[in-house]
Design a protein around this motif. Sequence first.
Motif, PDB file in Angstrom:
ATOM      1  N   ASP A   1       0.827  -7.681  10.033  1.00  0.00           N
ATOM      2  CA  ASP A   1       1.413  -8.502   8.974  1.00  0.00           C
ATOM      3  C   ASP A   1       1.591  -7.734   7.662  1.00  0.00           C
ATOM      4  O   ASP A   1       1.868  -8.326   6.623  1.00  0.00           O
ATOM      5  N   CYS A   2       1.462  -6.421   7.733  1.00  0.00           N
ATOM      6  CA  CYS A   2       1.692  -5.528   6.588  1.00  0.00           C
ATOM      7  C   CYS A   2       0.807  -5.841   5.387  1.00  0.00           C
ATOM      8  O   CYS A   2       1.192  -5.640   4.241  1.00  0.00           O
ATOM      9  N   THR A   3      -0.410  -6.314   5.645  1.00  0.00           N
ATOM     10  CA  THR A   3      -1.366  -6.551   4.566  1.00  0.00           C
ATOM     11  C   THR A   3      -2.401  -5.438   4.478  1.00  0.00           C
ATOM     12  O   THR A   3      -3.152  -5.366   3.513  1.00  0.00           O
ATOM     13  N   SER A   4      -2.456  -4.593   5.491  1.00  0.00           N
ATOM     14  CA  SER A   4      -3.407  -3.481   5.512  1.00  0.00           C
ATOM     15  C   SER A   4      -2.717  -2.245   6.035  1.00  0.00           C
ATOM     16  O   SER A   4      -1.729  -2.319   6.769  1.00  0.00           O
ATOM     17  N   ILE A   5      -3.282  -1.107   5.669  1.00  0.00           N
ATOM     18  CA  ILE A   5      -2.720   0.167   6.099  1.00  0.00           C
ATOM     19  C   ILE A   5      -3.873   1.099   6.494  1.00  0.00           C
ATOM     20  O   ILE A   5      -4.909   1.117   5.836  1.00  0.00           O
TER      21      ILE A   5
ATOM     22  N   ILE B   1      -9.176   2.243   6.027  1.00  0.00           N
ATOM     23  CA  ILE B   1      -8.347   1.045   6.011  1.00  0.00           C
ATOM     24  C   ILE B   1      -8.286   0.524   4.578  1.00  0.00           C
ATOM     25  O   ILE B   1      -9.318   0.274   3.953  1.00  0.00           O
ATOM     26  N   TYR B   2      -7.081   0.390   4.064  1.00  0.00           N
ATOM     27  CA  TYR B   2      -6.857  -0.159   2.724  1.00  0.00           C
ATOM     28  C   TYR B   2      -6.177  -1.516   2.855  1.00  0.00           C
ATOM     29  O   TYR B   2      -5.253  -1.675   3.655  1.00  0.00           O
ATOM     30  N   GLU B   3      -6.652  -2.477   2.067  1.00  0.00           N
ATOM     31  CA  GLU B   3      -5.995  -3.773   1.982  1.00  0.00           C
ATOM     32  C   GLU B   3      -5.053  -3.739   0.785  1.00  0.00           C
ATOM     33  O   GLU B   3      -5.414  -3.248  -0.277  1.00  0.00           O
ATOM     34  N   ILE B   4      -3.865  -4.265   0.978  1.00  0.00           N
ATOM     35  CA  ILE B   4      -2.849  -4.204  -0.062  1.00  0.00           C
ATOM     36  C   ILE B   4      -2.619  -5.605  -0.608  1.00  0.00           C
ATOM     37  O   ILE B   4      -2.351  -6.548   0.148  1.00  0.00           O
ATOM     38  N   THR B   5      -2.752  -5.745  -1.915  1.00  0.00           N
ATOM     39  CA  THR B   5      -2.535  -7.025  -2.577  1.00  0.00           C
ATOM     40  C   THR B   5      -1.720  -6.784  -3.841  1.00  0.00           C
ATOM     41  O   THR B   5      -1.539  -5.646  -4.271  1.00  0.00           O
TER      42      THR B   5
ATOM     43  N   ALA C   1       0.194  -9.933 -12.265  1.00  0.00           N
ATOM     44  CA  ALA C   1       1.307  -9.318 -12.996  1.00  0.00           C
ATOM     45  C   ALA C   1       2.325  -8.665 -12.064  1.00  0.00           C
ATOM     46  O   ALA C   1       3.309  -8.092 -12.518  1.00  0.00           O
ATOM     47  N   GLY C   2       2.081  -8.745 -10.760  1.00  0.00           N
ATOM     48  CA  GLY C   2       3.014  -8.180  -9.795  1.00  0.00           C
ATOM     49  C   GLY C   2       2.790  -6.718  -9.473  1.00  0.00           C
ATOM     50  O   GLY C   2       3.600  -6.103  -8.793  1.00  0.00           O
ATOM     51  N   GLN C   3       1.674  -6.153  -9.936  1.00  0.00           N
ATOM     52  CA  GLN C   3       1.364  -4.759  -9.655  1.00  0.00           C
ATOM     53  C   GLN C   3       0.679  -4.637  -8.287  1.00  0.00           C
ATOM     54  O   GLN C   3      -0.130  -5.483  -7.908  1.00  0.00           O
ATOM     55  N   LEU C   4       0.997  -3.578  -7.582  1.00  0.00           N
ATOM     56  CA  LEU C   4       0.399  -3.305  -6.286  1.00  0.00           C
ATOM     57  C   LEU C   4      -1.041  -2.870  -6.472  1.00  0.00           C
ATOM     58  O   LEU C   4      -1.360  -2.071  -7.354  1.00  0.00           O
ATOM     59  N   SER C   5      -1.934  -3.390  -5.627  1.00  0.00           N
ATOM     60  CA  SER C   5      -3.346  -3.032  -5.700  1.00  0.00           C
ATOM     61  C   SER C   5      -3.840  -2.624  -4.315  1.00  0.00           C
ATOM     62  O   SER C   5      -3.520  -3.277  -3.323  1.00  0.00           O
TER      63      SER C   5
END
Length: 196
Positions: free
Chosen positions: A22-26, A44-48, A52-56
């Motif tokens: 689901d493209c939430t982790s890499i 494993i990184y979780e992407i959120t 403010a719309g910045q990638l974390s």
Amino acid sequence: MTSSVQHTRLPGPIQAIAWNRDCTSIAVSHLSNDLSHASHDVIIYEITFTPAGQLSWSKVAVLKGHEQLVSGLHWAPGSDQILSCSYDRNAFGGRVSGPPAAAQGPWEKQMVITRLTKGALCVRWSPSETKFAIGSAARVVSVGYYDKESNWWACKMIRKAHESSVVCVSWHPNSLLLATGSTDKRVRLFNAYMDG
């Protein structure tokens, strides 16, 4: 429409990378900070996104098991299983389990009997996700399948596939034909049908 590119600098050069279904982790394999030795782990990184719309990016798991650089990763979209291969000639398949916030989250990994004599360079699940292919510096391709009796992934070899290292593999959508690419400047097609 405007788009912005988000840049994130990881601790070293990236060797392999794969998204989850689901493209939430890499999943990432990279060299260490000082570049003098390789990392043997898969991070494993979780992407959120922030309000403010910045990638974390946040590290949620470290998958251990390899003894040398992890050279290939593939995350199966249907079964959500990670497949890794390494210069140590080994491969592992499995899922990340436990709470997402666990920094050393366990990897429910299963052994793959690769039968390789030199480093594994690339790996890819078939579209059916019942088998996979591993390209090797030994000029061969291992096609893996699950052996229920032994409870591990076993491999059959495609020998004399190339005259040099097999650096990429790709499956036909029917999961029967396998294309391989090599540093011998050749692409070859193989029938990877297996009973059962």
